[in-house]
Design a protein around this motif. Sequence first.
Motif, PDB file in Angstrom:
ATOM      1  N   ASN A   1      -9.305 -60.687  81.991  1.00  0.00           N
ATOM      2  CA  ASN A   1      -9.594 -59.280  82.199  1.00  0.00           C
ATOM      3  C   ASN A   1      -8.353 -58.476  81.852  1.00  0.00           C
ATOM      4  OD1 ASN A   1      -7.968 -58.714  84.787  1.00  0.00           O
ATOM      5  ND2 ASN A   1      -9.193 -60.495  85.356  1.00  0.00           N
ATOM      6  N   LYS A   2      -8.525 -57.187  81.777  1.00  0.00           N
ATOM      7  CA  LYS A   2      -7.450 -56.338  81.274  1.00  0.00           C
ATOM      8  C   LYS A   2      -6.219 -56.351  82.168  1.00  0.00           C
ATOM      9  CE  LYS A   2      -9.295 -52.181  83.540  1.00  0.00           C
ATOM     10  NZ  LYS A   2      -9.770 -50.801  83.319  1.00  0.00           N
ATOM     11  N   GLU A   3      -6.348 -56.778  83.439  1.00  0.00           N
ATOM     12  CA  GLU A   3      -5.216 -56.775  84.340  1.00  0.00           C
ATOM     13  C   GLU A   3      -4.382 -58.050  84.250  1.00  0.00           C
ATOM     14  OE1 GLU A   3      -4.278 -54.241  85.671  1.00  0.00           O
ATOM     15  OE2 GLU A   3      -6.009 -52.926  85.905  1.00  0.00           O
ATOM     16  N   GLU A   4      -4.865 -59.074  83.535  1.00  0.00           N
ATOM     17  CA  GLU A   4      -4.174 -60.354  83.550  1.00  0.00           C
ATOM     18  C   GLU A   4      -2.835 -60.316  82.820  1.00  0.00           C
ATOM     19  OE1 GLU A   4      -6.646 -63.590  82.418  1.00  0.00           O
ATOM     20  OE2 GLU A   4      -7.862 -63.471  84.228  1.00  0.00           O
ATOM     21  N   LYS A   5      -2.568 -59.242  82.104  1.00  0.00           N
ATOM     22  CA  LYS A   5      -1.269 -59.102  81.466  1.00  0.00           C
ATOM     23  C   LYS A   5      -0.202 -58.691  82.478  1.00  0.00           C
ATOM     24  CE  LYS A   5      -3.092 -57.931  76.887  1.00  0.00           C
ATOM     25  NZ  LYS A   5      -3.116 -56.914  75.802  1.00  0.00           N
ATOM     26  N   LYS A   6      -0.614 -58.282  83.665  1.00  0.00           N
ATOM     27  CA  LYS A   6       0.337 -57.907  84.693  1.00  0.00           C
ATOM     28  C   LYS A   6       1.085 -59.140  85.187  1.00  0.00           C
ATOM     29  CE  LYS A   6      -0.707 -53.486  84.942  1.00  0.00           C
ATOM     30  NZ  LYS A   6       0.290 -52.446  84.565  1.00  0.00           N
ATOM     31  N   LYS A   7       2.347 -58.923  85.564  1.00  0.00           N
ATOM     32  CA  LYS A   7       3.194 -60.025  86.028  1.00  0.00           C
ATOM     33  C   LYS A   7       3.106 -60.238  87.537  1.00  0.00           C
ATOM     34  CE  LYS A   7       4.852 -60.172  81.825  1.00  0.00           C
ATOM     35  NZ  LYS A   7       4.463 -61.240  80.879  1.00  0.00           N
ATOM     36  N   GLY A   8       2.415 -59.327  88.209  1.00  0.00           N
ATOM     37  CA  GLY A   8       2.299 -59.449  89.656  1.00  0.00           C
ATOM     38  C   GLY A   8       1.530 -58.287  90.241  1.00  0.00           C
ATOM     39  N   ILE A   9       1.389 -58.295  91.564  1.00  0.00           N
ATOM     40  CA  ILE A   9       0.701 -57.228  92.292  1.00  0.00           C
ATOM     41  C   ILE A   9       1.606 -56.736  93.407  1.00  0.00           C
ATOM     42  CG2 ILE A   9      -1.308 -56.620  93.702  1.00  0.00           C
ATOM     43  CD1 ILE A   9      -2.893 -58.740  92.276  1.00  0.00           C
ATOM     44  N   TYR A  10       1.755 -55.431  93.493  1.00  0.00           N
ATOM     45  CA  TYR A  10       2.561 -54.799  94.538  1.00  0.00           C
ATOM     46  C   TYR A  10       1.601 -54.058  95.461  1.00  0.00           C
ATOM     47  CZ  TYR A  10       6.274 -51.909  96.637  1.00  0.00           C
ATOM     48  OH  TYR A  10       7.148 -51.292  97.506  1.00  0.00           O
ATOM     49  N   ILE A  11       1.487 -54.529  96.717  1.00  0.00           N
ATOM     50  CA  ILE A  11       0.554 -53.965  97.688  1.00  0.00           C
ATOM     51  C   ILE A  11       1.342 -53.175  98.722  1.00  0.00           C
ATOM     52  CG2 ILE A  11      -1.268 -54.491  99.343  1.00  0.00           C
ATOM     53  CD1 ILE A  11      -1.318 -57.351  97.983  1.00  0.00           C
ATOM     54  N   TYR A  12       1.023 -51.898  98.865  1.00  0.00           N
ATOM     55  CA  TYR A  12       1.738 -51.113  99.875  1.00  0.00           C
ATOM     56  C   TYR A  12       0.745 -50.325 100.731  1.00  0.00           C
ATOM     57  CZ  TYR A  12       1.137 -46.643  97.386  1.00  0.00           C
ATOM     58  OH  TYR A  12       0.614 -45.514  96.804  1.00  0.00           O
ATOM     59  N   GLY A  13       1.192 -49.976 101.923  1.00  0.00           N
ATOM     60  CA  GLY A  13       0.366 -49.232 102.859  1.00  0.00           C
ATOM     61  C   GLY A  13       1.020 -49.229 104.226  1.00  0.00           C
ATOM     62  N   ASP A  14       0.480 -48.460 105.139  1.00  0.00           N
ATOM     63  CA  ASP A  14       1.063 -48.343 106.469  1.00  0.00           C
ATOM     64  C   ASP A  14       0.967 -49.655 107.229  1.00  0.00           C
ATOM     65  OD1 ASP A  14       1.723 -45.724 106.032  1.00  0.00           O
ATOM     66  OD2 ASP A  14      -0.093 -44.907 106.957  1.00  0.00           O
ATOM     67  N   VAL A  15       1.700 -49.722 108.333  1.00  0.00           N
ATOM     68  CA  VAL A  15       1.718 -50.937 109.147  1.00  0.00           C
ATOM     69  C   VAL A  15       0.329 -51.212 109.719  1.00  0.00           C
ATOM     70  CG1 VAL A  15       4.146 -50.659 109.754  1.00  0.00           C
ATOM     71  CG2 VAL A  15       2.399 -49.631 111.201  1.00  0.00           C
TER      72      VAL A  15
END
Length: 384
Positions: free
Chosen positions: A67-81
């Motif tokens: 899929n088009k996202e597989e070129k990404k080297k990783g995933i950065y997940i952010y959000g409140d505690v």
Amino acid sequence: MLTAACTWLNFMGVNLKELYSNFIKNKGLENDPGQFELVNILDQYKPSLETRNQPLIKRIFSKGSPNKEEKKKGIYIYGDVGRGKSMIMDLFYNSLNLKNKQRIHFHQFMLDFHNALHKYREEIQSISNSDDQVIMLAKQIAKKATVICLDELQVNNIADAMIVDRLFTAIIGEGTFIVITSNRHPEELFKDGLQRERFVPFIDLIKQNFLIFHLNNFKDYRLDKLTCLDKLFFSPLNQETKDRINEIIGTITGNKKLERKELFIEDNKILKLERTYGNIAVFTFNELCLMPLGAIDYFKIAQNFNTLVIEDIPELTNDNHNEALRFITLIDCLYENHTRLICSAANPIEKMYNGTRNRFEFGRTISRLTEMQSAEYMMAPQKP
């Protein structure tokens, strides 16, 4: 050969969406659209990650399509505690059918790296070609892990800020996929740090190479666990109280192992914390009040953790005058920052202090400790 390949495919990793659905059902949690969207994204990466180091025939017959996202080297997940970032990352990690994977707290990851770099420099008795040394160690890290899951990314010292860009550029350059959780958007990292301009390339690295996902649901699941407790202050100090405190710690951490953490204060002062997990920290009274700590230390702790557990608070009298003063300051800092508090003490709140020198000042402390046990205090958001 085809039969062998298909047999191998039967042992691919578990479908993450099914794993998530079963998990929230068994835990009695609610379906969360934001969490499910993140699970769906992570699930799309699994087939390619699980076959990345496999023979060609196994990659050909692996399920799923690019899929088009597989070129990404990783995933950065952010959000409140309390939004479930670590929970979902752990589900993803455990579902991966990989031997060479690593799940570690970001702070511990960087401590291990600095220790390895220091040891290597001692062995070769040189600090020259530091870029080459970082790249060499990065290759060793990447060789051991196809996927690295880093929990609670937070940069609070110049030593990390100056090196993370080179380190992570080298790691992802070796093909390792990285999943990161953080409370902050990449642009907010190390925002007021010294020489931040040297950290900006790391922010650019994340923005260019990582899928950035904001887990924007509004339910604090850790808070749910706390508000279900009938009380948060326990006395006297006996085995029953100790067992209850340990039970609560296990509940709010998911029975995860508590980790060491260093907290940067200022002017190169560092607090070494022995028991932390994400935004939860556990202390004894002596660790906080017998040591020569002050308001700046307590505020820094309150700003970095939304929940504190303080164990073994003794009876406070004129004999432990300095400790009583520090405890007053500590509670003021926690209260002002709206940090949640769980305690075990020799006496109930109203009888904690039996001295004369600080009786007036301690009246405010008793009032604040009482309010901090209320549902209203527990449900209110922590101050930024």
